[in-house]
Design an enzyme around this catalytic site. Structure first.
Site, mmCIF file in Angstrom:
data_model
loop_
_atom_site.group_PDB
_atom_site.id
_atom_site.type_symbol
_atom_site.label_atom_id
_atom_site.label_comp_id
_atom_site.label_asym_id
_atom_site.label_seq_id
_atom_site.Cartn_x
_atom_site.Cartn_y
_atom_site.Cartn_z
ATOM 1 N N ARG A 79 0.688 -1.121 0.408
ATOM 2 C CA ARG A 79 -0.014 0.138 0.148
ATOM 3 C C ARG A 79 0.876 1.843 0.000
ATOM 4 O O ARG A 79 0.523 2.283 -0.490
ATOM 5 C CB ARG A 79 -0.600 0.192 1.366
ATOM 6 C CG ARG A 79 -1.526 1.368 1.715
ATOM 7 C CD ARG A 79 -3.326 0.894 1.999
ATOM 8 N NE ARG A 79 -3.528 0.274 2.758
ATOM 9 C CZ ARG A 79 -2.702 0.510 4.028
ATOM 10 N NH1 ARG A 79 -2.252 1.214 4.054
ATOM 11 N NH2 ARG A 79 -2.854 -0.596 5.506
ATOM 12 N N TYR B 67 -15.739 17.533 -14.791
ATOM 13 C CA TYR B 67 -16.073 15.469 -14.945
ATOM 14 C C TYR B 67 -16.919 15.383 -14.022
ATOM 15 O O TYR B 67 -16.303 15.638 -12.805
ATOM 16 C CB TYR B 67 -14.459 14.709 -14.813
ATOM 17 C CG TYR B 67 -15.151 13.877 -14.315
ATOM 18 C CD1 TYR B 67 -15.271 12.720 -15.310
ATOM 19 C CD2 TYR B 67 -14.618 12.613 -12.954
ATOM 20 C CE1 TYR B 67 -15.840 11.533 -15.724
ATOM 21 C CE2 TYR B 67 -14.785 11.729 -13.407
ATOM 22 C CZ TYR B 67 -15.453 10.500 -14.423
ATOM 23 O OH TYR B 67 -15.655 9.828 -14.416
ATOM 24 N N ASP C 155 -6.996 19.719 -13.133
ATOM 25 C CA ASP C 155 -6.708 18.524 -14.460
ATOM 26 C C ASP C 155 -6.402 18.240 -15.668
ATOM 27 O O ASP C 155 -7.258 18.695 -16.462
ATOM 28 C CB ASP C 155 -8.342 17.926 -13.882
ATOM 29 C CG ASP C 155 -8.292 16.449 -14.292
ATOM 30 O OD1 ASP C 155 -7.344 16.271 -15.330
ATOM 31 O OD2 ASP C 155 -9.740 15.776 -13.430
ATOM 32 N N LYS D 102 -7.430 6.814 -19.446
ATOM 33 C CA LYS D 102 -7.296 7.892 -20.623
ATOM 34 C C LYS D 102 -6.628 7.868 -21.113
ATOM 35 O O LYS D 102 -5.503 6.608 -21.480
ATOM 36 C CB LYS D 102 -7.394 9.291 -20.605
ATOM 37 C CG LYS D 102 -9.105 9.275 -19.688
ATOM 38 C CD LYS D 102 -10.213 8.509 -19.699
ATOM 39 C CE LYS D 102 -11.429 8.450 -18.507
ATOM 40 N NZ LYS D 102 -11.475 9.943 -17.904
HETATM 41 C C1 LIG Z 1 -11.734 10.038 -16.468
HETATM 42 C C2 LIG Z 1 -11.278 10.881 -15.773
HETATM 43 C C3 LIG Z 1 -11.797 11.783 -14.217
HETATM 44 C C4 LIG Z 1 -11.443 10.328 -13.234
HETATM 45 O O1 LIG Z 1 -10.790 9.100 -13.719
HETATM 46 P P1 LIG Z 1 -11.594 7.286 -13.301
HETATM 47 O O2 LIG Z 1 -9.703 6.396 -14.101
HETATM 48 O O3 LIG Z 1 -12.075 7.153 -14.188
HETATM 49 O O4 LIG Z 1 -11.587 7.562 -12.375
HETATM 50 C C5 LIG Z 1 -11.354 12.395 -13.820
HETATM 51 N N1 LIG Z 1 -11.101 13.885 -14.536
HETATM 52 C C6 LIG Z 1 -11.562 13.785 -16.161
HETATM 53 C C7 LIG Z 1 -10.912 14.656 -16.583
HETATM 54 C C8 LIG Z 1 -11.746 12.506 -16.240
HETATM 55 O O5 LIG Z 1 -12.382 12.546 -17.752
#
Ligand SMILES: *Cc1c(COP(=O)(O)O)cnc(C)c1O
Length: 384
Positions: free
Chosen positions: A43, A96, A165, A190
């Site tokens: 962890r 998001y 982000d 992504k």
């Molecule tokens: C998909 C996404 C998230 C969340 O990410 P996960 O890996 O699905 O938890 C956060 N911010 C943005 C802009 C996203 O496209």
């Protein structure tokens, strides 16, 4: 490790000590602060995870990176470690969906208040209790690009932490730390992973800024597994190739769509018609692989177009090598009034470009749009 060119997947959850002296030494070094000195329990870190973190730190030009089990684990641990009861956060609209839910539904339960503001209204939203400003760059699905430089000038002046982000941009198109942002977050699920086969999140910044977030990760437990860390390392090898290709294809697609009579509006920062084109051109080195567009025929036309498309899959994500299209409004609500209030138009399609041939993608779109209602009234389009 072992001089292996490809990082091994280390599956051990536990790391043993040769003697009790080693434990005493570890505890003393931890008490002195600084980054971890050895592995003890999965962890708190794992060699494959560390290799992925080094790669992520290099990609974003940061001192350190932390890998998480998902983008949401990265976002929630970061915000919770930054703010305490009585603190206030400012977030820029267009988050998001799950981040918005966390900020508006969960943080208030722990006494952390947040203001949703437009990029231009941050100054007015600042309070004595404000700790941080969080935004996405670009946003989803309208691909707005907040001017991070002017936001950073403001947050630095007020001693606030700035978090971005940058999932939609990737480090290939945007390096927020170079613009003065303190903490960069990615959903590595992504583009960074890039193959729709892993879930992971990343936080990048200075060792000092990340220390509290790392502590929170060890407590909350949202660590990435070794296999996901390996897949991320593997995906990262082709990140620049994939993203540049996706930038080029998305630009072509956006230009094609902008001239199509069935399309009433295209949202892509690479188009001069986009409200943030100038900001994006100044701050980003590519405009990304997602194009959102609105069909003149609304809800039914968008559904028909998506169902007719043969190349893109229908699905909720983006950033992989396969193209994916989605009608955002369907995810918002079955109720037209709620949809209207959400700011996402019924006819909007989010098209996340993969790495397929751009000629094939455009031919496919041209066929899918044929016969759909055209802008400015009723007629049926034959396409350009
Ligand atoms: C998909 C996404 C998230 C969340 O990410 P996960 O890996 O699905 O938890 C956060 N911010 C943005 C802009 C996203 O496209």
């Amino acid at each position: 490790m072992y001089d292996a060119l490809t990082m091994p997947i280390v599956m051990s959850s536990t790391y043993t000590f040769g003697s009790t002296d080693e434990i005493r030494d570890l505890v003393a070094r931890k008490a002195a602060g600084g980054p971890p000195v050895r592995y003890e329990y999965g962890r708190y870190g794992n060699p494959t995870q560390t290799a992925a973190e080094r790669k992520l730190a290099e990609l974003d030009g940061g001192e350190r990176a932390l890998l998480f089990s998902s983008g949401m684990a990265a976002i929630t641990a970061s915000l919770l470690s930054l703010a305490a009861a009585g603190d206030h956060l400012i977030v820029i609209d267009g988050l998001y969906r799950r981040t918005r839910e966390f900020v508006s539904q969960y943080l208030p339960r722990w006494g952390i208040d947040a203001t949703f503001a437009d990029a231009d209204d941050i100054r007015a939203a600042i309070r004595p209790s404000t700790r941080a400003v969080f935004f996405e760059m670009p946003t989803n699905p309208h691909l707005r690009v907040p001017d991070a430089e002017s936001i950073v000038a403001l947050t630095k002046h007020h001693g606030l932490t700035t978090l971005v982000d940058a999932t939609f941009a990737t480090p290939v198109n945007l390096r927020p730390l170079e613009l003065g942002v303190d903490i960069v977050i990615h959903s590595a699920t992504k583009y960074l992973g890039g193959h729709n086969d892993l879930l992971a999140g990343a936080v990048i910044g200075s060792a000092e800024r990340l220390a509290g977030i790392e502590e929170a990760r060890g407590v909350f437990g949202g660590v990435a597994g070794a296999l996901d860390a390996y897949l991320l390392l593997r995906g990262a090898k082709t990140l620049a190739l994939r993203v540049r290709r996706q930038n080029e294809s998305a630009q072509c697609l956006a230009e094609f769509l902008e001239h199509h009579s069935a399309v009433s509006r295209v949202h892509y920062p690479g188009l001069p018609s986009h409200p943030d084109h100038a900001v994006a051109a100044r701050l980003m080195s590519g405009f990304g692989g997602v194009v959102s567009f609105e069909l003149a025929g609304g809800l039914d036309a968008a559904a028909a177009c998506i169902d007719r498309l043969e190349i893109p899959h229908i699905g909720p994500t983006f950033g992989g090598v396969e193209s994916i299209a989605q009608q955002q409004a369907l995810f918002v609500s079955p109720d037209p009034v709620e949809r209207a209030a959400s700011g996402i138009s019924d006819g909007l399609i989010r098209y996340a470009v993969g790495i397929e041939s751009i000629d094939d993608l455009i031919d496919d779109l041209r066929s899918a749009l044929r016969g759909l209602p055209t802008r400015g009234g009723g007629g049926l389009s034959d396409g350009p």
